[in-house]
Design an enzyme around this catalytic site. Structure first.
Site, PDB file in Angstrom:
ATOM      1  N   ASP A  91       0.827  -1.186   0.068  1.00 52.84           N
ATOM      2  CA  ASP A  91       0.115  -0.115  -0.146  1.00 52.84           C
ATOM      3  C   ASP A  91       0.931   1.279   0.139  1.00 52.84           C
ATOM      4  O   ASP A  91       1.709   1.453   0.703  1.00 52.84           O
ATOM      5  CB  ASP A  91      -0.742   0.096   1.150  1.00 52.84           C
ATOM      6  CG  ASP A  91      -2.339  -0.384   1.121  1.00 52.84           C
ATOM      7  OD1 ASP A  91      -2.659  -0.429   0.022  1.00 52.84           O
ATOM      8  OD2 ASP A  91      -2.895  -1.106   2.065  1.00 52.84           O
ATOM      9  N   LYS A 121      -0.319  -0.479  -4.110  1.00 49.20           N
ATOM     10  CA  LYS A 121      -1.765  -0.360  -4.421  1.00 49.20           C
ATOM     11  C   LYS A 121      -2.143   1.126  -3.890  1.00 49.20           C
ATOM     12  O   LYS A 121      -1.364   1.810  -2.937  1.00 49.20           O
ATOM     13  CB  LYS A 121      -2.540  -1.344  -3.220  1.00 49.20           C
ATOM     14  CG  LYS A 121      -3.771  -1.271  -3.025  1.00 49.20           C
ATOM     15  CD  LYS A 121      -4.651  -2.366  -2.820  1.00 49.20           C
ATOM     16  CE  LYS A 121      -4.556  -2.530  -1.193  1.00 49.20           C
ATOM     17  NZ  LYS A 121      -5.239  -1.397  -0.195  1.00 49.20           N
ATOM     18  N   GLU A 123      -5.538   3.927  -3.220  1.00 52.85           N
ATOM     19  CA  GLU A 123      -6.974   4.123  -2.855  1.00 52.85           C
ATOM     20  C   GLU A 123      -7.527   4.976  -3.910  1.00 52.85           C
ATOM     21  O   GLU A 123      -7.040   6.316  -3.633  1.00 52.85           O
ATOM     22  CB  GLU A 123      -7.285   4.194  -1.583  1.00 52.85           C
ATOM     23  CG  GLU A 123      -6.890   3.135  -0.601  1.00 52.85           C
ATOM     24  CD  GLU A 123      -7.264   3.299   0.738  1.00 52.85           C
ATOM     25  OE1 GLU A 123      -7.897   4.324   1.177  1.00 52.85           O
ATOM     26  OE2 GLU A 123      -6.791   2.306   1.737  1.00 52.85           O
ATOM     27  N   GLU A 190     -13.734  -3.258  -1.608  1.00 46.71           N
ATOM     28  CA  GLU A 190     -14.015  -3.286  -0.137  1.00 46.71           C
ATOM     29  C   GLU A 190     -15.427  -2.771   0.322  1.00 46.71           C
ATOM     30  O   GLU A 190     -15.848  -1.840  -0.060  1.00 46.71           O
ATOM     31  CB  GLU A 190     -13.020  -2.592   0.596  1.00 46.71           C
ATOM     32  CG  GLU A 190     -13.011  -2.856   1.927  1.00 46.71           C
ATOM     33  CD  GLU A 190     -11.833  -2.336   3.102  1.00 46.71           C
ATOM     34  OE1 GLU A 190     -10.599  -1.797   2.399  1.00 46.71           O
ATOM     35  OE2 GLU A 190     -11.836  -2.248   4.205  1.00 46.71           O
TER      36      GLU A 190
END
Ligand code: KIV
Length: 272
Positions: A91, A121, A123, A190
């Site tokens: 992340d 990764k 978001e 998610e």
């Protein structure tokens, strides 16, 4: 034998797309340290995510926001030293990629160079498009993350299911398509309704890895300490506990304490 075990000595971003093509589900778990990562890798897990959930479960913060890039690199380096087969995704922490694409690239390069990870990764969707583009252009594979994005918790206000309303569901579908078009190799979805997640998975060629997103997606991810039952206080509906490590560890540690206090440990065979 699974497609992944038969064909791939090491799982790569390409193998994940192939697994989707061949209808093989992808297993993904988090890990943050060497010893745990060795077990997760040996057990045949396809992807290990060095998640910023380390901020919660390793450091005890309330949110994922405080963890730093240096701390993520420390966790990722420990995990990388342990693995033989799994793909390692790390992340990008809060504040290391949102402000401008150059900063995103610098952060991603530090992770790849200093930890040896295989992918990062991020978001978000359209709002971080330029950061994703810039990172991909440098040859760094990017996994997307949509739905409940914990780095935006103060915008959402709660950890409840996202995209139940039509407008948010439409934006999520548009963002997922955009991430595929930009070149992301997979997306974590998610805490969104199962029907919506299945629809997104069906409409894309890249894998959708769900957490609290039902069974119609291409793979699943859980936080390792949650699925091993280390924290009894966290029990969302989507979580299946595969062990009760909290009880096992408490009993073992209690027994050790008793044996030390009573003088039973160490015995004659446990000394030199
Ligand atoms: O940080 C993390 O553990 C994650 C998973 C919940 C997908 O992003």
């Amino acid at each position: 034998m699974s497609v992944a075990k038969k064909q791939f000595k090491r799982v790569t971003v390409k193998s994940l797309v192939e697994m989707k093509r061949q209808n093989e589900k992808i297993s993904m778990l988090t890990a943050y340290d060497y010893t745990t990562a060795r077990i997760v890798d040996d057990a045949g897990t396809d992807v290990i995510l060095v998640g910023d959930s380390a901020s919660n479960v390793m450091a005890g913060h309330e949110t994922t926001l405080p963890i730093t890039l240096d701390q993520m690199i420390y966790h990722a380096s420990s995990v990388i030293r342990a693995i033989k087969r799994s793909l390692i995704v790390v992340d990008l922490p809060f504040g290391s990629y949102q402000s401008d694409p150059k900063e995103a690239l610098r952060s991603a390069i530090r992770i790849m160079k200093e930890s040896g990870a295989h992918a990062v990764k991020m978001e978000g969707g359209n709002e971080i498009k330029e950061s994703i583009k810039r990172t991909l252009k440098a040859g760094i594979p990017v996994m997307g993350h949509l739905g409940l994005t914990p780095q935006s918790i103060y915008k959402f206000g709660t950890y409840t299911v996202r995209a139940k309303e039509e407008a948010e569901a439409i934006k999520l579908k548009e963002d997922a398509l955009l991430l595929e078009k930009l070149g992301c190799f997979a997306i974590v979805l998610e805490k969104v309704p199962a029907k919506l997640a299945a629809e997104v998975a069906k409409s894309l060629t890249i894998p959708i890895i769900g957490i609290g997103a039902g069974n119609g997606v291409d793979g699943q991810v859980l936080v390792i300490t949650d699925m091993l039952g280390m924290d009894k206080s966290f029990s969302p509906r989507f979580l299946r506990r595969y062990a009760d490590l909290h009880t096992i560890m408490s009993e073992a540690i209690g027994n050790y304490n008793n044996d030390v206090k009573s003088g039973d440990f160490p015995n004659e065979n446990e000394q030199y």
